[in-house]
Structures are given as C-alpha cells and as structure tokens.
Design a protein around this motif. Structure first.
Motif, short mmCIF file in Angstrom:
data_model
loop_
_atom_site.label_atom_id
_atom_site.label_comp_id
_atom_site.label_asym_id
_atom_site.label_seq_id
_atom_site.Cartn_x
_atom_site.Cartn_y
_atom_site.Cartn_z
N ARG A 81 44.68 41.28 28.85
CA ARG A 81 43.96 42.04 29.95
C ARG A 81 43.95 43.41 29.52
O ARG A 81 43.07 44.41 29.92
CB ARG A 81 44.57 41.53 31.08
CG ARG A 81 43.75 42.39 32.46
CD ARG A 81 44.34 41.49 33.78
NE ARG A 81 43.61 42.04 34.82
CZ ARG A 81 43.88 41.82 35.99
NH1 ARG A 81 45.08 40.87 36.44
NH2 ARG A 81 43.29 42.21 36.96
N GLU A 124 39.39 44.94 33.96
CA GLU A 124 38.70 43.88 34.61
C GLU A 124 38.01 42.91 33.81
O GLU A 124 37.22 43.24 32.99
CB GLU A 124 37.67 44.73 35.74
CG GLU A 124 37.08 43.77 36.54
CD GLU A 124 36.01 44.28 37.40
OE1 GLU A 124 35.12 43.56 38.19
OE2 GLU A 124 36.13 45.63 37.82
N LYS A 181 40.97 30.83 42.71
CA LYS A 181 41.82 31.89 42.44
C LYS A 181 43.22 31.40 42.13
O LYS A 181 43.90 30.50 42.88
CB LYS A 181 41.86 32.70 43.96
CG LYS A 181 42.77 34.04 43.81
CD LYS A 181 42.30 34.79 45.12
CE LYS A 181 43.21 36.20 45.15
NZ LYS A 181 42.99 37.00 43.91
N GLU A 183 49.13 33.40 40.26
CA GLU A 183 49.70 34.66 39.68
C GLU A 183 48.69 35.14 38.87
O GLU A 183 47.53 34.64 38.57
CB GLU A 183 50.79 33.96 38.92
CG GLU A 183 50.40 33.08 37.67
CD GLU A 183 51.44 32.51 37.06
OE1 GLU A 183 52.24 33.42 36.35
OE2 GLU A 183 51.59 31.30 36.66
N SER A 184 48.90 36.51 38.45
CA SER A 184 47.99 37.19 37.62
C SER A 184 48.53 36.88 36.19
O SER A 184 49.48 37.40 35.84
CB SER A 184 47.78 38.45 38.17
OG SER A 184 46.89 39.27 37.29
N GLU A 193 48.12 38.03 32.19
CA GLU A 193 47.96 39.19 31.21
C GLU A 193 47.09 38.43 30.32
O GLU A 193 46.00 39.29 29.72
CB GLU A 193 49.15 39.75 30.83
CG GLU A 193 49.05 40.71 29.92
CD GLU A 193 48.17 42.19 30.30
OE1 GLU A 193 47.62 42.55 29.12
OE2 GLU A 193 48.12 42.26 31.50
N ALA A 243 43.69 36.86 34.20
CA ALA A 243 43.66 37.35 35.49
C ALA A 243 43.88 36.45 36.57
O ALA A 243 44.98 35.90 36.37
CB ALA A 243 42.33 38.32 35.51
N ASP A 244 43.00 36.58 37.78
CA ASP A 244 43.40 35.82 38.81
C ASP A 244 42.47 34.43 38.70
O ASP A 244 42.27 33.82 39.88
CB ASP A 244 43.59 36.42 40.11
CG ASP A 244 42.12 37.20 40.53
OD1 ASP A 244 41.33 37.15 39.42
OD2 ASP A 244 42.17 37.78 41.39
#
Length: 189
Positions: free
Chosen positions: A62, A66, A148, A151-152, A154, A178-179
């Motif tokens: 990431r 975005e 969604k 956790e996000s 990487e 990402a999410d």
C-alpha cells in the motif's frame, strides 16, 4: 605484440564471468503461494497427498496510497496482485461462485468495484499484468460482494479458509488489501 594481445584477452575472461553472475535486486512485490487446504505445504505428510488448489500471486504494498478506486481503478480488469498475472491451479474439478470449472491452471483476474468484484478465470497464462487480457479466453466470471475488513492490510493478500458451512471440500477464497475484503465460495468435487 601478438603475445601481449593474447595474454590481455585471457586475463579479461574472468572479468566477463563476474559480470554474467550478477543477480537482479529484490522485487518490491514478493511472490506468494496460497494453498487449500491452508498450510498444505507445511502439513503434508506423504507424497500421495495433493492440495485441492494453489494460487501464485505477487503482493503489492500500500505504501500510504489509496488502493481501490485510485491505484487499482474501479471497473477495469486487474491482475489481482502485482507483476505477472495471478495464477490459480485447481487440482480437481471445482465450483467457484456457483460455476463449474475443470481441473487445470488458469489466470485469475478481477474487476474491482465499490460494492462487488467480478472474479475471472482465464485460459491465457504467463503474461505480465492484465494488459493482454482477452475476454474471449475467459472460462468463468462470477461476482462477490465487497466487505469492510476488520484490519487494514499493508500488502495485498489471498488466502483459502474452510467454509463455515458445508462439507470438508468447501472453502472460501479470501482476497484483501487495505480495508477491502472479498470472499468467493469454492467447493471441490
């Protein structure tokens, strides 16, 4: 003079060998494997055991960007990772997102959307990215809703998990970055 040229030529030969042995640096997106059953490569006990599926993919990072809608545009075919197109090998016939697929190796492309993704299995192999994707070579196209994540992530990740319902050959192929998480039901005959 002739002897000097021969000696100089012989002395330069080892230098040519040194240059030919240089390796390229590390790739920014590491190559990864996802098996079903998960951890198959680590838990395999005999040579007779075979996985049901394996995916080879690269894991882009990431890096503060975005991801979906920007780096990976909505509505366009994506290689589902980085570098070469992602490949899925089915070791036996399967049903993916409700559509039957014969055992074999396929490219795995996706078309990300805000609310759902289209997952594509394609007969064309060994290409860089999705630049040469040929829709006429698509074997199946299925859709799956976007969720969604808790956790996000990487790095882009793909993993198989046992399905919460169904039998021992029922799984979920989970993709996330990402999410964003997308889960596709997979069952093996």
């Amino acid at each position: 003079m002739k002897k000097l040229l021969i000696i100089a030529g012989l002395l330069s030969l080892p230098m040519l060998g040194v240059q030919a042995q240089a390796f390229r640096g590390l790739d920014k997106s590491s190559l990864e494997m996802a098996y079903y059953p998960d951890d198959f490569a680590h838990t395999r006990k005999t040579n007779d055991e075979k996985p049901l599926a394996r995916v080879l993919y690269s894991r882009p990072a990431r890096n503060g960007r975005e991801v979906f809608g920007k780096l990976v545009p909505y509505g366009k075919v994506w290689r589902t990772g980085a570098n070469e197109n992602t490949e899925i090998r089915l070791y036996q016939d399967a049903t993916i997102g409700g559509k039957k697929v014969k055992a074999g190796t396929y490219s795995l492309f996706t078309i990300p959307g805000e609310n759902e993704w289209t997952i594509i299995l394609n007969n064309e192999l060994d290409y860089w990215g999705a630049f040469r994707h040929k829709p006429e070579s698509d074997v199946i196209r299925v859709t799956a809703p976007v969720k969604k994540g808790t956790e996000s992530l990487e790095n882009f990740s793909l993993q198989f998990a046992k399905a919460s319902t169904g039998g021992p050959n029922d799984a979920v192929m989970r993709m996330g970055w990402a999410d964003t998480v997308v889960e596709v039901p997979v069952s093996f005959q």
